[in-house]
Write a protein that holds these residues in place. Sequence first.
Motif, PDB file in Angstrom:
ATOM      1  N   PRO A   1       0.837  -1.202   0.000  1.00 49.98           N
ATOM      2  CA  PRO A   1       0.000   0.000   0.000  1.00 49.98           C
ATOM      3  C   PRO A   1       0.870   1.250   0.000  1.00 49.98           C
ATOM      4  CG  PRO A   1      -0.703  -1.572   1.693  1.00 49.98           C
ATOM      5  CD  PRO A   1       0.618  -2.043   1.183  1.00 49.98           C
ATOM      6  N   PRO A   2       0.794   2.089  -1.025  1.00 47.25           N
ATOM      7  CA  PRO A   2       1.623   3.281  -1.062  1.00 47.25           C
ATOM      8  C   PRO A   2       1.218   4.259   0.033  1.00 47.25           C
ATOM      9  CG  PRO A   2       0.686   2.802  -3.213  1.00 47.25           C
ATOM     10  CD  PRO A   2      -0.041   1.964  -2.217  1.00 47.25           C
ATOM     11  N   PRO A   3       2.169   4.963   0.631  1.00 45.96           N
ATOM     12  CA  PRO A   3       1.814   5.975   1.622  1.00 45.96           C
ATOM     13  C   PRO A   3       1.175   7.183   0.953  1.00 45.96           C
ATOM     14  CG  PRO A   3       4.163   6.075   1.146  1.00 45.96           C
ATOM     15  CD  PRO A   3       3.619   4.893   0.384  1.00 45.96           C
ATOM     16  N   CYS A   4       0.454   7.934   1.721  1.00 48.68           N
ATOM     17  CA  CYS A   4      -0.047   9.260   1.316  1.00 48.68           C
ATOM     18  C   CYS A   4      -1.186   9.249   0.311  1.00 48.68           C
ATOM     19  CB  CYS A   4       1.091  10.147   0.766  1.00 48.68           C
ATOM     20  SG  CYS A   4       2.284  10.647   2.018  1.00 48.68           S
ATOM     21  N   ASP A   5      -1.756   8.084  -0.020  1.00 45.46           N
ATOM     22  CA  ASP A   5      -2.909   8.088  -0.929  1.00 45.46           C
ATOM     23  C   ASP A   5      -4.044   8.939  -0.370  1.00 45.46           C
ATOM     24  OD1 ASP A   5      -1.872   6.625  -2.961  1.00 45.46           O
ATOM     25  OD2 ASP A   5      -2.900   4.764  -2.495  1.00 45.46           O
ATOM     26  N   GLU A   6      -4.399   8.706   0.893  1.00 44.54           N
ATOM     27  CA  GLU A   6      -5.491   9.469   1.507  1.00 44.54           C
ATOM     28  C   GLU A   6      -5.126  10.941   1.645  1.00 44.54           C
ATOM     29  OE1 GLU A   6      -6.940   7.697   5.076  1.00 44.54           O
ATOM     30  OE2 GLU A   6      -7.150   5.705   4.191  1.00 44.54           O
ATOM     31  N   ALA A   7      -3.845  11.214   1.894  1.00 45.70           N
ATOM     32  CA  ALA A   7      -3.405  12.605   2.006  1.00 45.70           C
ATOM     33  C   ALA A   7      -3.564  13.342   0.687  1.00 45.70           C
ATOM     34  CB  ALA A   7      -1.949  12.658   2.468  1.00 45.70           C
TER      35      ALA A   7
ATOM     36  N   ALA B   1       6.375   4.560 -12.017  1.00 43.72           N
ATOM     37  CA  ALA B   1       7.098   5.427 -11.073  1.00 43.72           C
ATOM     38  C   ALA B   1       7.571   6.718 -11.734  1.00 43.72           C
ATOM     39  CB  ALA B   1       8.291   4.667 -10.485  1.00 43.72           C
ATOM     40  N   ALA B   2       8.082   6.595 -12.962  1.00 41.09           N
ATOM     41  CA  ALA B   2       8.638   7.773 -13.639  1.00 41.09           C
ATOM     42  C   ALA B   2       7.566   8.749 -14.095  1.00 41.09           C
ATOM     43  CB  ALA B   2       9.477   7.325 -14.838  1.00 41.09           C
ATOM     44  N   LEU B   3       6.368   8.237 -14.425  1.00 43.94           N
ATOM     45  CA  LEU B   3       5.354   9.081 -15.065  1.00 43.94           C
ATOM     46  C   LEU B   3       4.144   9.372 -14.191  1.00 43.94           C
ATOM     47  CD1 LEU B   3       5.383   7.508 -18.653  1.00 43.94           C
ATOM     48  CD2 LEU B   3       6.620   9.533 -17.839  1.00 43.94           C
ATOM     49  N   ILE B   4       4.107   8.884 -12.949  1.00 38.35           N
ATOM     50  CA  ILE B   4       2.913   9.075 -12.136  1.00 38.35           C
ATOM     51  C   ILE B   4       2.681  10.552 -11.813  1.00 38.35           C
ATOM     52  CG2 ILE B   4       4.097   8.716  -9.909  1.00 38.35           C
ATOM     53  CD1 ILE B   4       1.510   7.206  -9.030  1.00 38.35           C
TER      54      ILE B   4
ATOM     55  N   LEU C   1      12.581   1.768   3.248  1.00 36.17           N
ATOM     56  CA  LEU C   1      11.613   0.818   3.780  1.00 36.17           C
ATOM     57  C   LEU C   1      10.856   0.096   2.664  1.00 36.17           C
ATOM     58  CD1 LEU C   1      10.473  -0.273   6.444  1.00 36.17           C
ATOM     59  CD2 LEU C   1       8.725   1.512   6.344  1.00 36.17           C
ATOM     60  N   TYR C   2      10.418   0.845   1.665  1.00 33.30           N
ATOM     61  CA  TYR C   2       9.656   0.228   0.577  1.00 33.30           C
ATOM     62  C   TYR C   2      10.567  -0.542  -0.380  1.00 33.30           C
ATOM     63  CZ  TYR C   2       5.160   2.080   1.955  1.00 33.30           C
ATOM     64  OH  TYR C   2       3.992   2.306   2.642  1.00 33.30           O
ATOM     65  N   SER C   3      11.849  -0.205  -0.421  1.00 34.22           N
ATOM     66  CA  SER C   3      12.796  -1.038  -1.172  1.00 34.22           C
ATOM     67  C   SER C   3      12.887  -2.417  -0.545  1.00 34.22           C
ATOM     68  CB  SER C   3      14.190  -0.381  -1.182  1.00 34.22           C
ATOM     69  OG  SER C   3      14.202   0.785  -1.959  1.00 34.22           O
ATOM     70  N   ALA C   4      12.971  -2.449   0.785  1.00 34.21           N
ATOM     71  CA  ALA C   4      13.043  -3.724   1.493  1.00 34.21           C
ATOM     72  C   ALA C   4      11.797  -4.569   1.227  1.00 34.21           C
ATOM     73  CB  ALA C   4      13.213  -3.465   2.985  1.00 34.21           C
ATOM     74  N   LEU C   5      10.631  -3.965   1.305  1.00 36.62           N
ATOM     75  CA  LEU C   5       9.380  -4.697   1.094  1.00 36.62           C
ATOM     76  C   LEU C   5       9.244  -5.200  -0.342  1.00 36.62           C
ATOM     77  CD1 LEU C   5       7.003  -2.449   3.167  1.00 36.62           C
ATOM     78  CD2 LEU C   5       7.350  -4.882   3.532  1.00 36.62           C
ATOM     79  N   SER C   6       9.679  -4.401  -1.289  1.00 35.89           N
ATOM     80  CA  SER C   6       9.552  -4.793  -2.693  1.00 35.89           C
ATOM     81  C   SER C   6      10.402  -6.013  -3.004  1.00 35.89           C
ATOM     82  CB  SER C   6       9.948  -3.630  -3.601  1.00 35.89           C
ATOM     83  OG  SER C   6       9.075  -2.534  -3.416  1.00 35.89           O
TER      84      SER C   6
ATOM     85  N   ILE D   1       4.741  13.331  -4.349  1.00 36.90           N
ATOM     86  CA  ILE D   1       6.159  12.983  -4.451  1.00 36.90           C
ATOM     87  C   ILE D   1       6.467  11.759  -3.602  1.00 36.90           C
ATOM     88  CG2 ILE D   1       8.496  13.750  -3.845  1.00 36.90           C
ATOM     89  CD1 ILE D   1       7.613  16.588  -4.644  1.00 36.90           C
ATOM     90  N   ASN D   2       5.959  11.729  -2.375  1.00 31.77           N
ATOM     91  CA  ASN D   2       6.235  10.595  -1.495  1.00 31.77           C
ATOM     92  C   ASN D   2       5.644   9.308  -2.064  1.00 31.77           C
ATOM     93  OD1 ASN D   2       5.229   8.975   1.277  1.00 31.77           O
ATOM     94  ND2 ASN D   2       7.314   9.781   1.313  1.00 31.77           N
ATOM     95  N   ASN D   3       4.467   9.415  -2.654  1.00 33.80           N
ATOM     96  CA  ASN D   3       3.847   8.263  -3.294  1.00 33.80           C
ATOM     97  C   ASN D   3       4.730   7.752  -4.435  1.00 33.80           C
ATOM     98  OD1 ASN D   3       1.905   6.584  -4.812  1.00 33.80           O
ATOM     99  ND2 ASN D   3       0.408   7.468  -3.408  1.00 33.80           N
ATOM    100  N   ALA D   4       5.261   8.686  -5.232  1.00 36.07           N
ATOM    101  CA  ALA D   4       6.138   8.299  -6.344  1.00 36.07           C
ATOM    102  C   ALA D   4       7.432   7.676  -5.833  1.00 36.07           C
ATOM    103  CB  ALA D   4       6.441   9.525  -7.207  1.00 36.07           C
ATOM    104  N   VAL D   5       7.955   8.191  -4.717  1.00 33.99           N
ATOM    105  CA  VAL D   5       9.188   7.634  -4.148  1.00 33.99           C
ATOM    106  C   VAL D   5       8.976   6.185  -3.727  1.00 33.99           C
ATOM    107  CG1 VAL D   5      10.751   7.779  -2.154  1.00 33.99           C
ATOM    108  CG2 VAL D   5      10.189   9.833  -3.432  1.00 33.99           C
ATOM    109  N   SER D   6       7.803   5.882  -3.154  1.00 34.03           N
ATOM    110  CA  SER D   6       7.539   4.500  -2.746  1.00 34.03           C
ATOM    111  C   SER D   6       7.533   3.564  -3.949  1.00 34.03           C
ATOM    112  CB  SER D   6       6.205   4.414  -1.993  1.00 34.03           C
ATOM    113  OG  SER D   6       5.100   4.568  -2.870  1.00 34.03           O
ATOM    114  N   ARG D   7       7.060   4.040  -5.073  1.00 32.75           N
ATOM    115  CA  ARG D   7       7.028   3.210  -6.284  1.00 32.75           C
ATOM    116  C   ARG D   7       8.424   3.106  -6.901  1.00 32.75           C
ATOM    117  NH1 ARG D   7       1.632   2.437  -7.337  1.00 32.75           N
ATOM    118  NH2 ARG D   7       0.239   3.918  -6.316  1.00 32.75           N
ATOM    119  N   LEU D   8       9.167   4.203  -6.855  1.00 32.80           N
ATOM    120  CA  LEU D   8      10.552   4.170  -7.333  1.00 32.80           C
ATOM    121  C   LEU D   8      11.383   3.197  -6.508  1.00 32.80           C
ATOM    122  CD1 LEU D   8      12.923   5.258  -9.002  1.00 32.80           C
ATOM    123  CD2 LEU D   8      13.115   7.138  -7.353  1.00 32.80           C
TER     124      LEU D   8
END
Length: 523
Positions: free
Chosen positions: A5-11, A78-81, A293-298, A414-421
């Motif tokens: 689940p990406p962070p900041c969706d609700e934000a 990630a690059a185009l979101i 953190l999201y690199s580890a999970l991926s 930006i934070n959402n994109a970072v989680s995908r990157l």
Amino acid sequence: MTSIPPPCDEAIIHSSPATAPCSASAAPWILAATILGSSLAFIDGSVVNLALPAFQASLNATVIDAQWVVEAYALLLAALILVGGSLGDIYGRRRIYTTGVALFAASSIWCGLAPDIGQLILARALQGIGAALLVPGSLAIISASFRSTERGRAIGTWSGFTSITAAFGPVLGGFLIEHGSWRWVFFINVPIAMIVLILTFWYVPESRNPRVQGLDWMGAALVTVGLGGVIYALVESSKRGWKDAAVIAALLSGVIALVAFVVIEVHSKAPLLPLALFRSRNFSGANLLTLFLYSALSGLLFFFPLNLIQVQHYSATAAGASMLPFVLLMFLLSRWSGGLTDRYGAKAPLVIGPIVVAVGFLIFAIPSTGGSYWTTFFPAVVVLGMGMAISVAPLTTTVMNSVPEERGGTASGINNAVSRLAGVLSIAVLGVAMVASFNRHFSSRLAGINLESGIRRQIEIQQVRLAAIEIPREVDARVSAEIRRSIDDSFVAGFRLVMFVSAGLAIISAGTAMLMTGRKRKS
């Protein structure tokens, strides 16, 4: 296997004004259109990981090919979101959203019909572009359609149904793979996309953001080329080696493009990535934490289904259900975690949560082959879910509180994109480590087995397939079983290395929170 689940969706939803508020009668249909649209990308991102063993078996694919099936999609998403969000603001959110859904559906058909791994990778790249248009569009449509007084209930409905999708989508996908074909994983997207298009055209009003100044096409092109070059070099290095001319050229061109991207963003009047936001220590710290953190999970979510299906011999359905406790814990504990942030501040949970996540990764490294799920991987899944539940709510809070209120939407995007990157980089880097570890262990084990030179060569040239290596039929049963044990043990050794690296990344995340978050933003 669930998506992260990406962070900041609700934000992101909270941060934009309601520019096209909907009527009470249209509200449920708008929510249905956005929930189903979000689910398209969410289910696809999770179920494809489950289908990787099937790709290898059906299309004679190497683990490098399997990486590209995931990376082609994730890289372009990630690059185009951020571009997708800006296009919606400028040209109309409904228009861009429906374009993304249609493109996603068309590319899903191509994926399902792909006769070879090369076409599947190309189709997945096109699917990533579609996702980059529809993912931010679904969030922006909710923002535009619901007034602030109605938004809380709308977000709750959206969050609840997407959590259900996260939980049970992989189980359905695993069932389709097990009892049908991996191709149905893609074909099932088409009727869902048709429903989304009908609901969107019928009920969703068009909306724009007149404050958006323009689109940074040069920045978008440079970041895509830059990331593509670096990822190509990392992924292909496992097969070609670091001295290969194509690998060196891709790495150099990627680095040059990324440096040029930073220069362009500094001087752009309407930058894709406003670098000024990173002057905030809290904002920089939160994004670094997200990256680690999201690199580890991926890394876990890429290699875990290969382990379960190819080594532990789980069915695809069972593998899809294996992370169900993770999703349920994150959903059930999210409100409790938000209360911790209100009571103690964001810093303590951002330190403690990743440490708990690190413990979860270490528990994942314990099992070998065989054993019951409940005594091997279930404890690790539970600890991991608890750690992430502690981390995500304070992470979102930190991002939103680290910038002025009017920049909240940009910051959360930006934070959402970072989680995908993070996922894109992780699969490439940890893939190198996994292949190197497997080859080292397997070569050592294979050397101790008495084999004819021709048989040995047939096996050695398949090492890039990892646990999908096919043992020649002419090998007798006893030797074949010994080779299979060597393959399985070598994969487990590589998986353990990935888990140890992931645990280290989680600890680095906790250290980042300790050193870089918690300071009040200067007004």
